[in-house]
Enzyme design. Structure first.
Site, PDB file in Angstrom:
ATOM      1  N   ASN A 115      -0.741   1.746   5.616  1.00  0.00           N
ATOM      2  CA  ASN A 115       0.296   0.998   4.913  1.00  0.00           C
ATOM      3  C   ASN A 115       1.070   0.219   5.965  1.00  0.00           C
ATOM      4  O   ASN A 115       1.534   0.798   6.945  1.00  0.00           O
ATOM      5  CB  ASN A 115       1.238   1.951   4.172  1.00  0.00           C
ATOM      6  CG  ASN A 115       2.428   1.232   3.552  1.00  0.00           C
ATOM      7  OD1 ASN A 115       2.343   0.058   3.229  1.00  0.00           O
ATOM      8  ND2 ASN A 115       3.524   1.950   3.387  1.00  0.00           N
ATOM      9  N   GLY A 116       1.210  -1.101   5.768  1.00  0.00           N
ATOM     10  CA  GLY A 116       1.967  -1.902   6.733  1.00  0.00           C
ATOM     11  C   GLY A 116       1.204  -3.128   7.173  1.00  0.00           C
ATOM     12  O   GLY A 116       0.252  -3.555   6.507  1.00  0.00           O
ATOM     13  N   CYS A 158       0.787  -1.232   0.000  1.00  0.00           N
ATOM     14  CA  CYS A 158       0.000   0.000   0.000  1.00  0.00           C
ATOM     15  C   CYS A 158       0.828   1.297   0.000  1.00  0.00           C
ATOM     16  O   CYS A 158       1.987   1.310   0.405  1.00  0.00           O
ATOM     17  CB  CYS A 158      -0.959   0.103   1.165  1.00  0.00           C
ATOM     18  SG  CYS A 158      -2.020  -1.329   1.334  1.00  0.00           S
ATOM     19  N   CYS A 173       8.905 -11.705   5.586  1.00  0.00           N
ATOM     20  CA  CYS A 173       8.693 -10.392   6.180  1.00  0.00           C
ATOM     21  C   CYS A 173       7.392 -10.403   6.964  1.00  0.00           C
ATOM     22  O   CYS A 173       6.385 -10.916   6.483  1.00  0.00           O
ATOM     23  CB  CYS A 173       8.620  -9.322   5.085  1.00  0.00           C
ATOM     24  SG  CYS A 173       8.263  -7.690   5.763  1.00  0.00           S
ATOM     25  N   ASP A 189      17.362  -7.359  -8.849  1.00  0.00           N
ATOM     26  CA  ASP A 189      17.479  -6.807  -7.492  1.00  0.00           C
ATOM     27  C   ASP A 189      17.360  -7.858  -6.402  1.00  0.00           C
ATOM     28  O   ASP A 189      17.844  -7.667  -5.294  1.00  0.00           O
ATOM     29  CB  ASP A 189      16.444  -5.698  -7.273  1.00  0.00           C
ATOM     30  CG  ASP A 189      15.075  -6.115  -7.723  1.00  0.00           C
ATOM     31  OD1 ASP A 189      14.531  -7.052  -7.132  1.00  0.00           O
ATOM     32  OD2 ASP A 189      14.561  -5.523  -8.692  1.00  0.00           O
ATOM     33  N   GLY A 191       0.805  -0.292  -4.930  1.00  0.00           N
ATOM     34  CA  GLY A 191      -0.393  -1.119  -4.833  1.00  0.00           C
ATOM     35  C   GLY A 191      -1.296  -0.886  -6.017  1.00  0.00           C
ATOM     36  O   GLY A 191      -1.576   0.269  -6.349  1.00  0.00           O
ATOM     37  N   TYR A 242      14.252  -2.243  -4.054  1.00  0.00           N
ATOM     38  CA  TYR A 242      13.239  -2.629  -5.018  1.00  0.00           C
ATOM     39  C   TYR A 242      11.948  -1.799  -4.988  1.00  0.00           C
ATOM     40  O   TYR A 242      11.450  -1.383  -6.031  1.00  0.00           O
ATOM     41  CB  TYR A 242      12.923  -4.117  -4.807  1.00  0.00           C
ATOM     42  CG  TYR A 242      11.733  -4.641  -5.550  1.00  0.00           C
ATOM     43  CD1 TYR A 242      11.557  -4.403  -6.911  1.00  0.00           C
ATOM     44  CD2 TYR A 242      10.747  -5.389  -4.898  1.00  0.00           C
ATOM     45  CE1 TYR A 242      10.449  -4.892  -7.587  1.00  0.00           C
ATOM     46  CE2 TYR A 242       9.653  -5.886  -5.574  1.00  0.00           C
ATOM     47  CZ  TYR A 242       9.512  -5.631  -6.919  1.00  0.00           C
ATOM     48  OH  TYR A 242       8.421  -6.100  -7.577  1.00  0.00           O
ATOM     49  N   CYS A 278      14.863  -9.906   6.650  1.00  0.00           N
ATOM     50  CA  CYS A 278      14.673 -11.026   5.713  1.00  0.00           C
ATOM     51  C   CYS A 278      16.006 -11.509   5.141  1.00  0.00           C
ATOM     52  O   CYS A 278      16.063 -12.558   4.506  1.00  0.00           O
ATOM     53  CB  CYS A 278      13.682 -10.660   4.616  1.00  0.00           C
ATOM     54  SG  CYS A 278      14.043  -9.118   3.821  1.00  0.00           S
TER      55      CYS A 278
HETATM   56 FE1  SF4 Z   1      11.845  -5.001   4.656  1.00  0.00          FE
HETATM   57 FE2  SF4 Z   1      12.783  -7.490   4.890  1.00  0.00          FE
HETATM   58 FE3  SF4 Z   1      12.455  -5.971   7.077  1.00  0.00          FE
HETATM   59 FE4  SF4 Z   1      10.340  -6.866   5.735  1.00  0.00          FE
HETATM   60  S1  SF4 Z   1      11.853  -8.108   6.866  1.00  0.00           S
HETATM   61  S2  SF4 Z   1      10.630  -4.786   6.543  1.00  0.00           S
HETATM   62  S3  SF4 Z   1      11.070  -6.803   3.582  1.00  0.00           S
HETATM   63  S4  SF4 Z   1      13.893  -5.614   5.353  1.00  0.00           S
END
Ligand code: SF4
Length: 467
Positions: A123-124, A17, A404, A368, A44, A264, A458
């Protein structure tokens, strides 16, 4: 998703979003908000919406629908005539439990409670939404959507204060996870970020008067607004008839911006923490060329987000940058490949190789990230079908090893190609001649800010906040 059904989203990681909104006298705010949403469209594509009001607490107008901004607001000129002092906008990518593409989950959400109307755009992703929802349901709350926005609305309504600011200051610290909200009660527009600042949100001044909030600074350029600053983690920014004021509502906040915004998600013309996204990506490419050099004839990037990194790679390696892959921007949202041959050969209707450029060449293909590896397999097949002699994949980020939980739609870790796997096994799995991932220290160095500013979970498995 079955293999033959392909989303028009080019990649496997998805942003969840984009939000925006502002308060101003004598400005075509609904119109400006629509243009800001066009600028945020990459965040989005499932739905778009705008709520706008006269700024005196009276009824706010809401228009929202499924599809792109241009589909929901086909005649943007209509918005110019809407007399309003405040507006809130949203573009949506559905995440996790909010996954259904139903109209009821489109945002902004507009609800009525005893102090008037509430409009919320988010957003989130909240980590503790299931627990909070259950608690509210036990108290008799009835939910009409799967969104975290509705959850917040219930919490605000139950808090009891007639002041939106006070209600938010009381309930927001109970939320865990990633959030950037833009909210209005018809008198003011409020923007706020979680205590880690996972998702971006910035504020700008509008020419003449007024202020505007947006997920990315590219939206400000589009509407002629002047960037002031990023909203701080844990900060609430209030835009109303008195201008702009703010207060910190989450103690012990510190920045943990999602590092993937640079790699990205964000648009190249946006700045995050003062760093231009395009320039960062180019530097990622330069560092990638130094870390993983290879004998080759040309360098190319996967459109669109990897082009900057590929051009940086080419510059650093002293190789020609070529447009070996062309993206078709006009493929519909979802399509089914019509023949078995197309399905078997992995023909991609969105990407095509330029045969005359690729034929007989040793190609460095810069991307990426790799998620499951299915996209890489397809890309390499496309290059080989076009006659590439060698395909060397270079990735401008480290191997993805974790999901994530902060609003980016990623698969289960077991589905990630790099999860518990030696990187050297990957070329064989995807059909590449070689692979090279940029290490995390180099990514951070390319941004030029201390690593402590970023969520990198991640890539590391070290999550700053858990449910
Ligand atoms: Fe970003 Fe990865 Fe952290 Fe999710 S886990 S907020 S994709 S860096």
């Amino acid at each position: 998703m079955p293999d033959e059904v392909i989303s028009n989203r080019c990649r496997n990681l998805h942003e969840a979003c984009g939000v925006c909104g502002g308060y101003a006298e004598d400005q075509p705010l609904a119109f400006l908000t629509c243009f800001a949403l066009y600028a945020l469209q990459h965040r989005g594509q499932e739905s778009a919406g705008i709520a706008a009001g006269p700024g005196d607490g009276r009824k706010m107008l809401l228009k929202r629908g499924l599809g792109l901004v241009s589909e929901v607001f086909p005649v943007s000129a209509d918005l110019k005539g809407i007399v309003c002092k405040l507006a809130v906008g949203h573009v949506r990518y559905p995440y996790g439990s909010e996954g259904s593409s139903s109209l009821e989950n489109t945002q902004p959400l507009k609800l009525r409670y005893r102090h008037g109307e509430l409009v919320i755009a988010h957003n989130g992703h909240l980590l503790n939404s299931a627990g909070l929802r259950e608690e509210l349901e036990r108290q008799g709350a009835i939910f009409q959507t799967d969104t975290d926005s509705e959850l917040l609305a219930h919490m605000i309504a139950r808090q009891g204060s007639s002041s939106l600011e006070e209600s938010l200051a009381a309930v927001i610290p109970r939320l865990k996870g990633a959030f950037a909200f833009v909210i209005s009660d018809g008198n003011r527009v409020i923007g706020l970020r979680d205590g880690f600042g996972f998702r971006p949100l910035s504020v700008a001044s509008l020419e003449g008067n007024g202020y505007f909030l947006a997920s990315e600074t590219c939206a400000f350029d589009t509407i002629g607004a002047s960037f002031i600053r990023d909203v701080e983690p844990g900060e609430m920014v209030i835009l109303d008839e008195n201008g702009l004021h703010s207060r910190q509502i989450i103690e012990n906040s510190y920045p943990n911006l999602c590092i993937f915004e640079y790699i990205y998600f964000a648009r190249p013309d946006s700045n995050l923490l003062g760093k231009n996204v395009h320039l960062v990506r180019k530097e990622l490419g330069r560092r990638l060329a130094r870390e993983h050099p290879v004998e080759a004839d040309i360098v190319s990037g996967v459109p669109d987000s990897s082009i900057a990194a590929a051009s940086g790679f080419a510059e650093e390696a002293g190789l020609p940058y070529e447009m070996a892959l062309v993206k078709n921007r006009y493929i519909g949202r979802t399509f089914i490949k019509p023949t078995q041959k197309m399905r078997e050969e992995g023909v991609d209707l969105k990407l095509n190789a330029v045969k005359k450029i690729v034929e007989g060449k040793r190609v460095v293909l810069v991307d990426d990230s790799i998620v499951r590896g299915t996209t890489s397999i397809k890309l390499i097949k496309i290059m080989r079908r076009a006659g590439a002699k060698e395909v060397h994949l270079r990735i401008s980020s480290p191997p993805l090893i974790g999901s994530c939980y902060y609003g980016i739609d990623t698969p289960d870790p077991h589905e990630l190609i790099a999860y518990q796997r030696d990187v050297m096994e990957i070329p064989k799995l995807i059909g590449a001649d070689s692979i090279g991932y940029l290490n995390l220290e180099e990514v951070v160095a390319a941004i030029g800010l201390p690593a402590s500013n970023f969520c990198r979970a991640c890539f590391t498995g070290d999550y700053p906040q858990k449910a």
